[in-house]
Each structure stands twice: as C-alpha cells, then as structure tokens.
Design an enzyme around this catalytic site. Structure first.
Site, PDB file in Angstrom:
ATOM      1  N   SER A 234      37.086  47.269  66.005  1.00 14.30           N
ATOM      2  CA  SER A 234      37.566  47.073  64.639  1.00 14.30           C
ATOM      3  C   SER A 234      38.890  46.328  64.652  1.00 14.30           C
ATOM      4  O   SER A 234      39.532  46.168  65.695  1.00 14.30           O
ATOM      5  CB  SER A 234      37.759  48.429  63.945  1.00 14.30           C
ATOM      6  OG  SER A 234      38.900  49.089  64.488  1.00 14.30           O
ATOM      7  N   LYS A 235      39.301  45.877  63.481  1.00 18.56           N
ATOM      8  CA  LYS A 235      40.579  45.186  63.337  1.00 18.56           C
ATOM      9  C   LYS A 235      41.730  46.085  63.808  1.00 18.56           C
ATOM     10  O   LYS A 235      42.687  45.623  64.423  1.00 18.56           O
ATOM     11  CB  LYS A 235      40.779  44.797  61.871  1.00 18.56           C
ATOM     12  CG  LYS A 235      42.057  44.006  61.615  1.00 18.56           C
ATOM     13  CD  LYS A 235      42.209  43.680  60.152  1.00 18.56           C
ATOM     14  CE  LYS A 235      42.656  44.861  59.341  1.00 18.56           C
ATOM     15  NZ  LYS A 235      44.049  45.284  59.654  1.00 18.56           N
TER      16      LYS A 235
END
Length: 472
Positions: free
Chosen positions: A229-230
């Site tokens: 994920s970011k």
C-alpha cells in the site's frame, strides 16, 4: 494488441479531481502509447464512462425486460435492517440475494402498477441482477484456470444506481463488449466478481464474444506479508506511485518514481518482472523486447514481493546504459542547483568515470563532488587512519615530481608515481591514501590516476599544497 484508455469514473463518490490527468501523464512518462481512448479519440468514443450513461441505462433496462434484473426500491434503512436480521440469524449469506429478495421492496414483489407509479414519481431505485438459485457455475481464468462457484452463494449485485450511474460490473461488461475487448486483465481482488460478469454475458446473449479473463497476483509488502500500500512506501521510504501525487483535499504528498530519480524504462522493467518472468536468466528488457516476449500464461499465481533494492538495481542498469552526453545533460541541473558552472565536456568525463558507482543521477554528486570543488575540510577518521608523520614530506616531494610532467596524461602520471615510490622504497598505499585524502578530503573516489588526469596538473598540485599546510 491495441491499448484503449478508458476512464472508469462511475463511482462519483470516489471521484478525485486531477486523477484523470495524472493517469494520462503517468502513461506518457512510462512510454505506454495509447492507440484509442480519451487522449486520442477513436471509433468507440466517448471513453469516459460518466459520458456513456444513456448506453448503460438502455442495457440495464433490457435486462429487466428479459427477466434477468429487477428494480429495487429499498431504502438505506431497510437494507441495514435486513443485514442485521441476517447476521442475527447467523445466515451464511448476509447480503441481498435470492434467499431474501422476495421479502424486499422490488419489482418482483410489487405489482406492475406500483412499480410504474414509483418510476413515474421518480422514487429512488437501483437495478439489481437476478442471480439464479443453486446453479454450479464454472468459469475460466487464464492464470487460475477453472473456478467453480454455486450461484446461491452470490448476491443480487446492483447494476444501475439511483444517481443514474452504472456500477463497475454493468459498465465494464457493456463497454468491453461494445469496444471489442479481447482480454480483461485485472487484480485478483476482482476474481469474486468474475461469476457475475460471466452471467451478464450470458444474459445479454454475448457468450460467443466474451473476452478471456486473467486475474493478476497481488503486489506484496517488502516483507511479503499483505498487499503493498501507499502507507508501506511512506513508512519504508520508497515510492508506490509512478509520479508524485498531491492529494487535492489534504495536500498530502505521495512520492513518485519519476521525482525519485528513476528512469521510466527501469520502472516499467521492474514492474514487468513483478509476478511474471520469461523463464530465462534475462532481467533487463526494452519495451520492444517485453512486447515480443510477454506471455500471460507465464504470470505467477502467487503474490509478488516488492523489493526496493531490486528496483534500485534496475535503475542502475539503465543509468549505465546512458551515454556520457545524456548523463551529463541530466547531471547539469544538479550542479546548477549547487551554484556550479562547469564545461559540458568536463561534466561528461566526470560522468564517465563515476557512473558505475551510482544508482541515480542525483548520486553522481555524492560520488563526484570533489571534481567540482576543493575539499572544504578533511575527514578526521581518514586523517587518523591514512595521514602518517611522513605524509607531508612525501606528498610535497611527489608534488614536485608531478610538476615536471609536460603532458599530464594517465601513462606519464603512473610512470612518475611508480618511479617515486621505487626510489623512496615506499608502499603504494602509504602515499596514495594520503594523496586521496589531499585531493578529495575523504578516503573515497575512483582510481587515483584517472582522478588526477581529470582534475589537471595545476589543481592537483594546489590541493596537495593546501592539504600539507592544513592537515595536522
């Protein structure tokens, strides 16, 4: 094949200003050419799903007319009450499905007159797919092969929403059919939607034109546990996005591969080998080579762990492939930021000498700053280790010898240094380590003679003199 760029913006609640332009710019940076789509037009326009609403409504109503879908007028409160009731009863399926549809407020339970009255009165409604009961459905995925599911475990998904927009399911099936899409390739999180999409093709009578489906493995965190994920990038210090993204609401900045100094070719190459490889030892591929060799059958089923060091390695390979002129062109802005103006030919020569030592263009400065500025100070740890009692006199004498060289080239410098060491009966390391400290200020840098040739005789002699006077 042809690449169609279709903007899937049916979920207006999740619409992000600037996202479409960001996608277009990212594809352009990656060198991915759009054959047909929002940027270039084409025979299947328009390519924004928000501009195709009348098309989806027509097909949604066709499904209702054929008995494959129905109008549902249930309110949000009624749907929440249903969910709680099913959870309390510990039902296996807690969604709006064949098991509960006849208890709800829809065109299957209401009279034709009531339905027409609600529609005429603009009462909010959705159109749901009428999933058949207890049917064994066998669907094929290129990567995962055959997937079997019983339709009783599936819910009556919404196809058309009360805001006049279709859901992903209806819009994509209709568009893929109308745009003659041959392969639908997406992430494995969409695999549970595949049975519904196959049922929609059946309902429309489009089975012969149904595309092939392939669900790609997830990209995993560097430790291999869970989807990348970011936040993982923010936490571990690497970009997840191709370009830097500024959130229009919060102003939060997410770093990008472009701004981090990655070459687009390296970024694409790295991505291509996440979850796929050609079955050979080759790792570095041009876009053309990837186009020629790629086969979806060689995509792995298992998730692929992101490896930051491997990403850097790819960038290093592409940096080394750049010719000295191109590297110098990229390096000049870094020098100008530091207030340094230097002849372009000289910058090219420096790039040639140090490019094997770096992963990114910005690291050319860290590994070669001493070619552009005199040492500002001398590293205490290197002084303690490399600067001996005789170093000042040895370097002074070496400087005198070097000053006599008429043509300050690699061969003449090497010959002069060796002759000096033989006469003084000194080891190479004793003098050359001290000389490196004098020229660089630290115990780093490329081959000494190569460095001296680049710096030039006057600069080498000046730095020796300065070091001898300052290092104690």
């Amino acid at each position: 094949g042809d690449f169609l760029l279709r903007i899937e913006d049916t979920d207006q609640h999740r619409y992000v200003p600037g996202a479409e332009d960001y996608i277009i710019e990212s594809l352009k940076w990656c060198g991915i050419k759009v054959d047909e789509g929002v940027t270039v037009g084409g025979e299947h326009a328009p390519y924004r799903q928000s501009e195709r609403k009348p098309i989806y409504k027509k097909y949604a109503e066709e499904l209702v007319a054929k008995g494959f879908a129905y109008y549902a007028f249930d309110t949000a409160e009624e749907l929440e009450a249903l969910r709680k009731e099913l959870e309390a009863a510990k039902a296996k399926n807690t969604s709006y499905s064949a098991q509960v549809r006849m208890k709800m407020k829809n065109s299957l339970t209401l009279s034709k007159e009531d339905v027409e009255k609600k529609l005429a009165g603009n009462e909010p409604y959705v159109i749901r797919f009428k999933m058949p009961e207890n049917e064994e459905l066998k669907v094929h995925d290129i990567i995962r092969e055959w997937v079997t599911v019983n339709t009783s475990t599936l819910d009556d998904k919404v196809l058309f929403k009360s805001d006049g927009m279709p859901t992903y399911h209806l819009a994509n099936v209709v568009d893929d059919y109308l745009m003659k899409i041959s392969h639908v390739i997406r992430g494995e999180e969409w695999l549970p939607s595949l049975p519904l999409h196959v049922m929609l093709y059946r309902a429309f009578g489009w089975e012969k034109d149904m595309p092939e489906f392939a669900h790609l493995p997830l990209l995993l965190k560097p430790d291999g546990k869970g989807k990348l994920s970011k936040r993982d990038g923010d936490r571990l210090g690497f970009p997840v996005f191709p370009l830097q993204w500024v959130d229009p609401k919060s102003g939060e900045i997410s770093s990008g591969y472009r701004e981090s100094g990655y070459f687009p070719q390296a970024f694409v190459n790295m991505l291509a080998l996440l979850g796929w490889n050609p079955g050979t030892e080759q790792e570095v591929f041009s876009m053309k080579e990837l186009e020629d060799i790629f086969s979806i059958e060689k995509v792995h089923k298992a998730g692929s762990r992101f490896d930051l060091e491997k990403a850097k390695w790819f960038n290093q390979q592409y940096l080394r492939m750049q010719d000295d002129e191109e590297l110098a062109r990229l390096f000049v802005p870094v020098l100008e930021e530091k207030g340094i103006q230097s002849p372009f030919d000289y910058v090219m020569k420096v790039c040639h000498v140090i490019k094997e030592r770096v992963n990114f263009v910005k690291e050319l400065w860290d590994n070669g700053y001493f070619f552009f500025q005199v040492p500002q100070n001398y590293d205490p740890a290197t002084i303690k280790k490399r600067w001996k009692a005789d170093s000042p006199s040895d370097l002074t004498e070496l400087g005198k010898r070097l000053s006599t060289i008429a043509d300050f080239n690699h061969e003449e410098i090497e010959k002069t240094v060796h002759l000096f060491l033989e006469e003084k009966q000194l080891g190479m390391g004793v003098v050359m380590n001290a000389l490196r400290l004098a020229l660089v200020g630290k115990g780093i840098g490329p081959d000494m003679v190569t460095m001296m040739v680049l710096l030039g005789k006057e600069e080498v002699l000046a730095r020796i003199e300065t070091a001898v006077s300052l290092i104690k």
